[in-house]
Design a protein around this motif. Sequence first.
Motif, PDB file in Angstrom:
ATOM      1  N   GLU A  10      15.560   7.251 -17.765  1.00 41.02           N
ATOM      2  CA  GLU A  10      16.924   6.995 -18.165  1.00 41.02           C
ATOM      3  C   GLU A  10      16.709   7.648 -19.702  1.00 41.02           C
ATOM      4  O   GLU A  10      17.560   7.740 -20.273  1.00 41.02           O
ATOM      5  CB  GLU A  10      17.103   5.583 -18.824  1.00 41.02           C
ATOM      6  N   TRP A  11      15.293   7.838 -20.335  1.00 40.52           N
ATOM      7  CA  TRP A  11      15.404   8.168 -21.911  1.00 40.52           C
ATOM      8  C   TRP A  11      15.163   9.737 -22.247  1.00 40.52           C
ATOM      9  O   TRP A  11      14.471  10.014 -23.517  1.00 40.52           O
ATOM     10  CB  TRP A  11      13.697   7.313 -23.125  1.00 40.52           C
ATOM     11  N   ASN A  12      15.154  10.315 -21.299  1.00 36.49           N
ATOM     12  CA  ASN A  12      15.249  11.949 -21.542  1.00 36.49           C
ATOM     13  C   ASN A  12      15.511  12.493 -20.658  1.00 36.49           C
ATOM     14  O   ASN A  12      15.771  14.182 -20.256  1.00 36.49           O
ATOM     15  CB  ASN A  12      13.392  11.786 -20.944  1.00 36.49           C
ATOM     16  N   ALA A  13      17.088  12.033 -20.591  1.00 38.48           N
ATOM     17  CA  ALA A  13      17.658  12.387 -19.363  1.00 38.48           C
ATOM     18  C   ALA A  13      18.740  13.449 -19.935  1.00 38.48           C
ATOM     19  O   ALA A  13      19.062  14.379 -19.862  1.00 38.48           O
ATOM     20  CB  ALA A  13      18.522  12.258 -18.603  1.00 38.48           C
ATOM     21  N   VAL A  14      18.698  13.315 -21.235  1.00 39.06           N
ATOM     22  CA  VAL A  14      20.245  13.520 -22.060  1.00 39.06           C
ATOM     23  C   VAL A  14      19.657  14.712 -22.983  1.00 39.06           C
ATOM     24  O   VAL A  14      18.468  14.570 -23.580  1.00 39.06           O
ATOM     25  CB  VAL A  14      21.297  12.644 -22.994  1.00 39.06           C
ATOM     26  N   LEU A  15      19.426  16.640 -22.958  1.00 41.91           N
ATOM     27  CA  LEU A  15      19.184  17.239 -23.812  1.00 41.91           C
ATOM     28  C   LEU A  15      20.323  17.976 -23.961  1.00 41.91           C
ATOM     29  O   LEU A  15      20.855  18.749 -23.657  1.00 41.91           O
ATOM     30  CB  LEU A  15      17.725  18.138 -22.787  1.00 41.91           C
ATOM     31  N   ARG A  16      19.998  18.268 -24.956  1.00 42.02           N
ATOM     32  CA  ARG A  16      21.092  19.169 -25.799  1.00 42.02           C
ATOM     33  C   ARG A  16      20.423  20.830 -25.341  1.00 42.02           C
ATOM     34  O   ARG A  16      19.322  21.114 -24.929  1.00 42.02           O
ATOM     35  CB  ARG A  16      21.146  19.350 -27.472  1.00 42.02           C
ATOM     36  N   PRO A  17      21.152  21.718 -26.160  1.00 43.43           N
ATOM     37  CA  PRO A  17      20.873  23.106 -25.259  1.00 43.43           C
ATOM     38  C   PRO A  17      19.340  23.909 -26.027  1.00 43.43           C
ATOM     39  O   PRO A  17      19.463  23.347 -27.415  1.00 43.43           O
ATOM     40  CB  PRO A  17      22.430  23.951 -26.031  1.00 43.43           C
ATOM     41  N   GLY A  18      18.110  23.966 -25.840  1.00 44.04           N
ATOM     42  CA  GLY A  18      17.615  24.568 -26.513  1.00 44.04           C
ATOM     43  C   GLY A  18      16.251  23.325 -26.419  1.00 44.04           C
ATOM     44  O   GLY A  18      15.158  23.972 -26.781  1.00 44.04           O
ATOM     45  N   GLU A  19      16.628  22.060 -26.187  1.00 40.62           N
ATOM     46  CA  GLU A  19      15.984  21.227 -26.244  1.00 40.62           C
ATOM     47  C   GLU A  19      14.781  21.237 -25.231  1.00 40.62           C
ATOM     48  O   GLU A  19      15.687  21.074 -23.825  1.00 40.62           O
ATOM     49  CB  GLU A  19      16.321  19.488 -27.268  1.00 40.62           C
ATOM     50  N   SER A  20      13.652  20.670 -25.053  1.00 43.98           N
ATOM     51  CA  SER A  20      12.777  20.008 -23.569  1.00 43.98           C
ATOM     52  C   SER A  20      12.857  18.644 -24.352  1.00 43.98           C
ATOM     53  O   SER A  20      12.414  17.793 -24.845  1.00 43.98           O
ATOM     54  CB  SER A  20      11.707  21.223 -23.668  1.00 43.98           C
ATOM     55  N   THR A  21      12.212  18.620 -23.209  1.00 44.84           N
ATOM     56  CA  THR A  21      11.391  17.494 -22.776  1.00 44.84           C
ATOM     57  C   THR A  21      10.167  16.777 -21.748  1.00 44.84           C
ATOM     58  O   THR A  21       9.690  17.986 -21.050  1.00 44.84           O
ATOM     59  CB  THR A  21      11.980  15.717 -21.893  1.00 44.84           C
ATOM     60  N   THR A  22       9.233  16.002 -21.294  1.00 43.96           N
ATOM     61  CA  THR A  22       8.154  16.132 -20.149  1.00 43.96           C
ATOM     62  C   THR A  22       7.973  15.471 -19.724  1.00 43.96           C
ATOM     63  O   THR A  22       8.096  13.508 -19.782  1.00 43.96           O
ATOM     64  CB  THR A  22       6.748  16.579 -21.516  1.00 43.96           C
ATOM     65  N   PHE A  23       7.705  15.474 -17.962  1.00 42.60           N
ATOM     66  CA  PHE A  23       7.222  14.438 -17.486  1.00 42.60           C
ATOM     67  C   PHE A  23       5.793  14.622 -17.012  1.00 42.60           C
ATOM     68  O   PHE A  23       5.158  15.993 -16.914  1.00 42.60           O
ATOM     69  CB  PHE A  23       7.969  13.655 -16.360  1.00 42.60           C
ATOM     70  N   GLY A  24       4.961  13.658 -16.645  1.00 38.83           N
ATOM     71  CA  GLY A  24       3.802  13.973 -16.033  1.00 38.83           C
ATOM     72  C   GLY A  24       3.456  13.492 -14.814  1.00 38.83           C
ATOM     73  O   GLY A  24       3.855  11.885 -14.576  1.00 38.83           O
ATOM     74  N   PHE A  25       2.322  14.122 -14.543  1.00 39.83           N
ATOM     75  CA  PHE A  25       1.604  12.904 -13.377  1.00 39.83           C
ATOM     76  C   PHE A  25       0.584  13.380 -13.194  1.00 39.83           C
ATOM     77  O   PHE A  25      -0.401  13.733 -13.057  1.00 39.83           O
ATOM     78  CB  PHE A  25       2.397  14.007 -11.981  1.00 39.83           C
ATOM     79  N   ILE A  26      -0.660  12.152 -11.935  1.00 40.99           N
ATOM     80  CA  ILE A  26      -1.874  12.114 -11.683  1.00 40.99           C
ATOM     81  C   ILE A  26      -1.733  12.500 -10.425  1.00 40.99           C
ATOM     82  O   ILE A  26      -0.729  12.222  -9.449  1.00 40.99           O
ATOM     83  CB  ILE A  26      -2.548  11.324 -11.591  1.00 40.99           C
ATOM     84  N   ALA A  27      -1.892  13.508  -9.529  1.00 38.64           N
ATOM     85  CA  ALA A  27      -1.873  13.902  -8.266  1.00 38.64           C
ATOM     86  C   ALA A  27      -3.301  13.938  -7.801  1.00 38.64           C
ATOM     87  O   ALA A  27      -4.296  14.225  -8.171  1.00 38.64           O
ATOM     88  CB  ALA A  27      -1.487  15.528  -8.086  1.00 38.64           C
ATOM     89  N   LEU A  28      -3.930  13.693  -6.259  1.00 35.07           N
ATOM     90  CA  LEU A  28      -4.999  14.274  -5.496  1.00 35.07           C
ATOM     91  C   LEU A  28      -4.932  15.291  -4.702  1.00 35.07           C
ATOM     92  O   LEU A  28      -3.632  15.967  -4.655  1.00 35.07           O
ATOM     93  CB  LEU A  28      -4.665  12.489  -4.236  1.00 35.07           C
ATOM     94  N   ALA A  29      -6.083  15.437  -5.201  1.00 32.98           N
ATOM     95  CA  ALA A  29      -6.163  16.912  -4.785  1.00 32.98           C
ATOM     96  C   ALA A  29      -7.563  16.971  -3.304  1.00 32.98           C
ATOM     97  O   ALA A  29      -8.334  16.890  -4.272  1.00 32.98           O
ATOM     98  CB  ALA A  29      -6.772  18.171  -5.499  1.00 32.98           C
TER      99      ALA A  29
END
Length: 462
Positions: free
Chosen positions: A427-446
């Motif tokens: 909900e807090w990182n859905a809206v992005l203006r042109p040129g703007e960016s956001t991040t998401f992260g994760f932990i993965a098992l390998a």
Amino acid sequence: MFPDDGTPAEGSLFVYEGAVIADRYRVLGRAGHGAMGAVWRAKDERLGRVVAIKQLFPESPADPAAGERTRERTIREARVAARLRHPHAVVVYDVVEDESMSYIAMEYLPSRTLTELLEQQGPLVPEYAAELGSQLASALAAAHAEGVVHRDISPNNVLVTTDGAAKITDFGVAHARGEGSATGRGLVVGTPAYLAPEVADGAEPGFPSDVYSLGATLYTALEGRPPFGTDDNQLALLKRVGSGEIIPPRTSGPAIDIVLRLLHTDPAARPTMAEAARLFTRCTLPGPALPSTPRAPEPGPEPARRRRSRLVFAGAALVLTAAAIVAATSIPPRREPASAPAQLASAPSATAFTSVVAGPPACAARYQVVKSWDGGFQGLVTVRNSGRAGLAGWTVSWANPAGTSIDDLWNGTLVRTGTTSAITSAEWNAVLRPGESTTFGFIALARGGRRGIPVTDCRPAG
């Protein structure tokens, strides 16, 4: 409250330097004070150690029953705090009485509150804020395991020692299983600027509201202001808190990403305190250092350059390791050729970047492995609006490398379809203006040490 010669006034409820409490604790000086009480530095003459003595003030000195109520509050706070034995929580030693007054004897720490630290040195660097978050969350997770809800987590109740460690303190309004409440029902408990929205709306504080208050405290450490700002009008501030609409942060990177998870408006969507401790701990694990660029500022005047504390403490050097991230506000698009293989070379610092242009709007995504360890790794995906119109939401998907699976995700919602993972915006990182960016992260098992970097597909919502 004191005459000019420094001795206590007749009938004064305050102790003073040189006084001896309960024939044991000789007062050396005042260590701190507030509206509800004072803390004194004292020497335990029986054990030969310096301690802190906390004295709670009666609610109404003129009320004959006020003294007994204060005694009950003092004993109750000591009982609640004594349940917790953790290296990042202040230790309670004893409760003593002297001339109808009750005092709590506690661990003494040469320290300052987080509020004082921020006032003196400005916002913290993200790596150090994450370190404090790990320490505080672990102590509060231990409290929650004992059935204790702190209910007033704020920078005023975080002590930072001279070697840079954090300690949670002041369980004066805490609630614990088997103990009575220090406050009446229907009263708002805690510091308004750090309350969870549901508590500001009148709900009873619980474990999730402690998580939110820790998030608000760490947001303040990173941004230099609480998530809802400040206001002398406490009712207006409570109304803003109740709305749940925080001021968008200017900081970027893993630390603020975790903080935003703690600040979720839905209590059920917040991590537990134990999960928060694990997230912050992972954030401080060693990893390759990569440059980071702050998020694009909100429209308006260019904000003044904020001073970032490097926090050099006397007595010991604080060694911190930064998470390796790239969270750029301007990522040069790079299209992968049509013949690009589904899996790229496996390397902890490798990245894969693709862009899908569907006319305006459009988005691009960069997938990184920023940390790795035996059996797993931490990934970071940067999403950028690469089109000419605003984004109202986005979905990033990829085919999981063989032997890998996502174990934990933040700042997005995960949907698995076979071997494909699709992450949609939060909900807090859905809206992005042109040129703007956001991040998401994760932990993965390998399994088998496989950490291939897949080709990502980013598509605008709708």
